[in-house]
Design a protein around this motif. Sequence first.
Motif, PDB file in Angstrom:
ATOM      1  N   ASP A   1     -29.975   4.003  35.344  1.00 25.70           N
ATOM      2  CA  ASP A   1     -28.540   3.778  35.508  1.00 25.70           C
ATOM      3  C   ASP A   1     -28.150   4.026  36.950  1.00 25.70           C
ATOM      4  O   ASP A   1     -28.793   4.804  37.663  1.00 25.70           O
ATOM      5  CB  ASP A   1     -27.732   4.712  34.603  1.00 25.70           C
ATOM      6  N   ASP A   2     -27.117   3.346  37.388  1.00 23.41           N
ATOM      7  CA  ASP A   2     -26.495   3.593  38.686  1.00 23.41           C
ATOM      8  C   ASP A   2     -27.436   3.353  39.865  1.00 23.41           C
ATOM      9  O   ASP A   2     -27.506   4.138  40.809  1.00 23.41           O
ATOM     10  CB  ASP A   2     -25.948   5.023  38.752  1.00 23.41           C
TER      11      ASP A   2
ATOM     12  N   PRO B   1     -28.044   1.788  43.251  1.00 25.18           N
ATOM     13  CA  PRO B   1     -27.273   1.144  44.317  1.00 25.18           C
ATOM     14  C   PRO B   1     -27.855  -0.228  44.652  1.00 25.18           C
ATOM     15  O   PRO B   1     -29.025  -0.521  44.372  1.00 25.18           O
ATOM     16  CB  PRO B   1     -27.419   2.104  45.491  1.00 25.18           C
TER      17      PRO B   1
ATOM     18  N   ASP C   1     -24.914   0.270  40.463  1.00 28.56           N
ATOM     19  CA  ASP C   1     -23.787   1.021  40.995  1.00 28.56           C
ATOM     20  C   ASP C   1     -23.084   0.177  42.055  1.00 28.56           C
ATOM     21  O   ASP C   1     -23.457   0.198  43.229  1.00 28.56           O
ATOM     22  CB  ASP C   1     -24.280   2.342  41.594  1.00 28.56           C
TER      23      ASP C   1
ATOM     24  N   SER D   1     -20.292   0.625  43.287  1.00 27.08           N
ATOM     25  CA  SER D   1     -19.479   1.412  44.215  1.00 27.08           C
ATOM     26  C   SER D   1     -20.290   1.843  45.430  1.00 27.08           C
ATOM     27  O   SER D   1     -19.736   2.439  46.360  1.00 27.08           O
ATOM     28  CB  SER D   1     -18.908   2.646  43.511  1.00 27.08           C
ATOM     29  N   ASN D   2     -21.592   1.529  45.422  1.00 22.50           N
ATOM     30  CA  ASN D   2     -22.471   1.832  46.551  1.00 22.50           C
ATOM     31  C   ASN D   2     -23.312   0.591  46.855  1.00 22.50           C
ATOM     32  O   ASN D   2     -24.372   0.382  46.257  1.00 22.50           O
ATOM     33  CB  ASN D   2     -23.364   3.032  46.235  1.00 22.50           C
TER      34      ASN D   2
ATOM     35  N   THR E   1     -26.642   7.132  48.168  1.00 22.44           N
ATOM     36  CA  THR E   1     -26.910   8.108  47.106  1.00 22.44           C
ATOM     37  C   THR E   1     -26.422   9.501  47.455  1.00 22.44           C
ATOM     38  O   THR E   1     -26.478  10.395  46.623  1.00 22.44           O
ATOM     39  CB  THR E   1     -28.411   8.193  46.775  1.00 22.44           C
TER      40      THR E   1
END
Length: 242
Positions: free
Chosen positions: A38-39, A41, A101, A103-104, A214
């Motif tokens: 998950d998440d 970048p 992710d 947002s990154n 991160t």
Amino acid sequence: MTPGGDSLAAYAEDGPFATTSQSGGFSCTIYRPISLQDDHPVILWGNGTGASPSTYGSGLRHWASWGFVVAAANTSNAGSGEEMLDCLDYLQGTSYADQLDFSNVGASGHSQGGGGTIMAARDNRITATAPVQPYILGLGHETSSQYQQTAPMLLLSGSVDTLAGPTLNQAPVYRRVDVPVFWATLRGASHFEPVGNMGDFRGITTAWWLYQLTGDADAADLFTGPCEVCGLSDWDVERKGL
């Protein structure tokens, strides 16, 4: 995703993820961990003039081994940045989008694609950039884009680059952008340093992504405060806002 040491050499080693590459529709090539968690970048990539993602494939796989999902535009003319942003749109529509992710999001590219990186970073979805020896004297690049940056930038140069030399191509960017910038010039590097596995740009870019995308504190120490990279003999560094 923190490596065992604090030198650039540690980040030039492969990360913990086994990787794969796949088609991203007609327009993109995706380099990613085989098993997505998950998440992860995202990093967008723009090629140099006449090049393709495979030209830099080992380096893009290296970033993926550290947990990043890399979307490289399948164009040899990435100077406008548009094709790079199209790859971001593609990822947002994939079946594994929920494991990314957004947002990154980093943006990077070489030569014409470095200029395209600066163009693409006008989009507020981009949260960090790493233009590699960007060419800014045409080929789709607009000088106005340098005044429209909102994301921190790792600006890379080669001291013996004769095609996108630092004086005409990276020094103006460093002066003009109003964001935190870490400008690192690799001594003895030609314009073709990043071809293949990113060469000696591999470790510093990986550390930058870990720091910016991160929040890795060990990686941050390379660029901020006392700045470990600033003391390395192979690099000449200027920085502002960091």
